[in-house]
Design a protein around this motif. Structure first.
Motif, PDB file in Angstrom:
ATOM      1  N   LYS A   1       0.838  -1.195   0.000  1.00 48.79           N
ATOM      2  CA  LYS A   1       0.000   0.000   0.000  1.00 48.79           C
ATOM      3  C   LYS A   1       0.876   1.249   0.000  1.00 48.79           C
ATOM      4  CE  LYS A   1      -1.454  -1.501   3.874  1.00 48.79           C
ATOM      5  NZ  LYS A   1      -0.714  -2.785   3.797  1.00 48.79           N
TER       6      LYS A   1
ATOM      7  N   ALA B   1      -6.421   6.145  -3.085  1.00 49.94           N
ATOM      8  CA  ALA B   1      -7.314   4.998  -2.909  1.00 49.94           C
ATOM      9  C   ALA B   1      -8.458   5.021  -3.918  1.00 49.94           C
ATOM     10  CB  ALA B   1      -7.866   4.983  -1.484  1.00 49.94           C
ATOM     11  N   SER B   2      -9.001   6.194  -4.172  1.00 50.97           N
ATOM     12  CA  SER B   2     -10.168   6.279  -5.057  1.00 50.97           C
ATOM     13  C   SER B   2      -9.811   6.178  -6.528  1.00 50.97           C
ATOM     14  CB  SER B   2     -10.931   7.581  -4.799  1.00 50.97           C
ATOM     15  OG  SER B   2     -10.195   8.694  -5.268  1.00 50.97           O
TER      16      SER B   2
ATOM     17  N   THR C   1      -5.096   3.005  -6.316  1.00 51.19           N
ATOM     18  CA  THR C   1      -3.876   2.653  -5.592  1.00 51.19           C
ATOM     19  C   THR C   1      -4.204   2.535  -4.101  1.00 51.19           C
ATOM     20  OG1 THR C   1      -2.498   3.854  -7.198  1.00 51.19           O
ATOM     21  CG2 THR C   1      -1.511   3.341  -5.067  1.00 51.19           C
ATOM     22  N   PRO C   2      -4.249   1.328  -3.554  1.00 50.15           N
ATOM     23  CA  PRO C   2      -4.587   1.155  -2.133  1.00 50.15           C
ATOM     24  C   PRO C   2      -3.719   2.043  -1.242  1.00 50.15           C
ATOM     25  CG  PRO C   2      -4.513  -0.971  -3.224  1.00 50.15           C
ATOM     26  CD  PRO C   2      -3.986   0.039  -4.221  1.00 50.15           C
ATOM     27  N   SER C   3      -4.363   2.812  -0.382  1.00 45.89           N
ATOM     28  CA  SER C   3      -3.640   3.828   0.376  1.00 45.89           C
ATOM     29  C   SER C   3      -4.397   4.209   1.629  1.00 45.89           C
ATOM     30  CB  SER C   3      -3.452   5.067  -0.520  1.00 45.89           C
ATOM     31  OG  SER C   3      -2.770   6.092   0.148  1.00 45.89           O
TER      32      SER C   3
ATOM     33  N   ASP D   1       5.114  -2.096   1.844  1.00 48.96           N
ATOM     34  CA  ASP D   1       4.435  -0.814   1.691  1.00 48.96           C
ATOM     35  C   ASP D   1       5.411   0.290   1.285  1.00 48.96           C
ATOM     36  OD1 ASP D   1       2.034  -1.973   2.421  1.00 48.96           O
ATOM     37  OD2 ASP D   1       2.241  -1.429   4.539  1.00 48.96           O
TER      38      ASP D   1
ATOM     39  N   PHE E   1     -15.497   2.204  -6.712  1.00 55.22           N
ATOM     40  CA  PHE E   1     -15.064   2.786  -5.439  1.00 55.22           C
ATOM     41  C   PHE E   1     -15.949   3.936  -4.988  1.00 55.22           C
ATOM     42  CE2 PHE E   1     -10.645   1.450  -7.044  1.00 55.22           C
ATOM     43  CZ  PHE E   1     -10.811   0.165  -6.533  1.00 55.22           C
TER      44      PHE E   1
END
Length: 200
Positions: free
Chosen positions: A44, A65-66, A69-71, A91, A185
């Motif tokens: 992440k 995230a939106s 990219t997971p964050s 990470d 998302f």
């Protein structure tokens, strides 16, 4: 009729615009290295900061995230009281500090090195402790803030936000993130429903 505060408002806005224009001219290979690091991370992207930099970090984590990219965001003070446990070896941590000397942020580095994750410094000072301790650098240097006393984070925080957005959306484009992915998302909003073909 011209409002009596127009000139003061325009002065601040113009100073922030000029700061962004100056940042644009300084995009270099280090920025490309950061893009590669985000694209290649298997973990992440975690934003770390306090104060105004923390607020910027929260927004950037939400943007990443939106857009595929997971964050998430970790407050630097909470990090040294257990929240470092949220961070794993794979990470990528983006540590934000305009001065690069924010103690709360620097205090996380012993643990971050033990964890083994890569760290990007998002700072206005490439000679700072933060820049020197980090693996990669996003230098976002402004000549001063927008207020008359050069005190209130304004030019610097806006520049950090815009550079972070630029990285997020560049990565999103390179990943081939599409409107339907965005909708997945954002199912709760009108935009998401429209993109998913649902009735409002």
């Amino acid at each position: 009729m011209t409002a009596k505060y127009d000139q003061l408002l325009k002065k601040v806005i113009n100073q922030e615009i000029i700061s962004l224009q100056n940042i644009e001219t300084k995009i270099n290979q280090e920025y490309n290295q950061v893009i590669d690091a985000v694209l290649n991370t298997t973990g992440k992207v975690i934003f770390l900061g306090v104060g105004k930099s923390g607020h910027i970090g929260k927004k950037l984590a939400a943007t990443f995230a939106s857009t595929g990219t997971p964050s998430f965001f970790v407050h630097a003070t909470e990090a040294v009281h257990g929240d470092l446990g949220m961070i794993e070896k794979d990470d990528l941590v983006v540590a934000i500090s305009n001065s690069g000397e924010t103690k709360e942020v620097l205090n996380t580095f012993v643990s971050l090195k033990i964890i083994g994750c890569k760290v990007i410094a998002l700072t206005g000072n490439r000679e700072s402790s933060l820049a020197k301790k980090s693996d990669l650098l996003l230098e976002v240097k402004v000549s001063g803030e927008a207020d008359e006393y050069n005190l209130a984070p304004s030019n610097s925080s806006t520049a950090a936000l815009v550079v972070g957005d630029a990285v997020a959306l560049t990565v999103s484009h390179l990943k081939g993130f599409k409107p339907n992915d965005f909708a997945v998302f954002h199912p709760g909003g009108a935009l998401g429903k429209r993109l998913l073909g649902e009735e409002l």
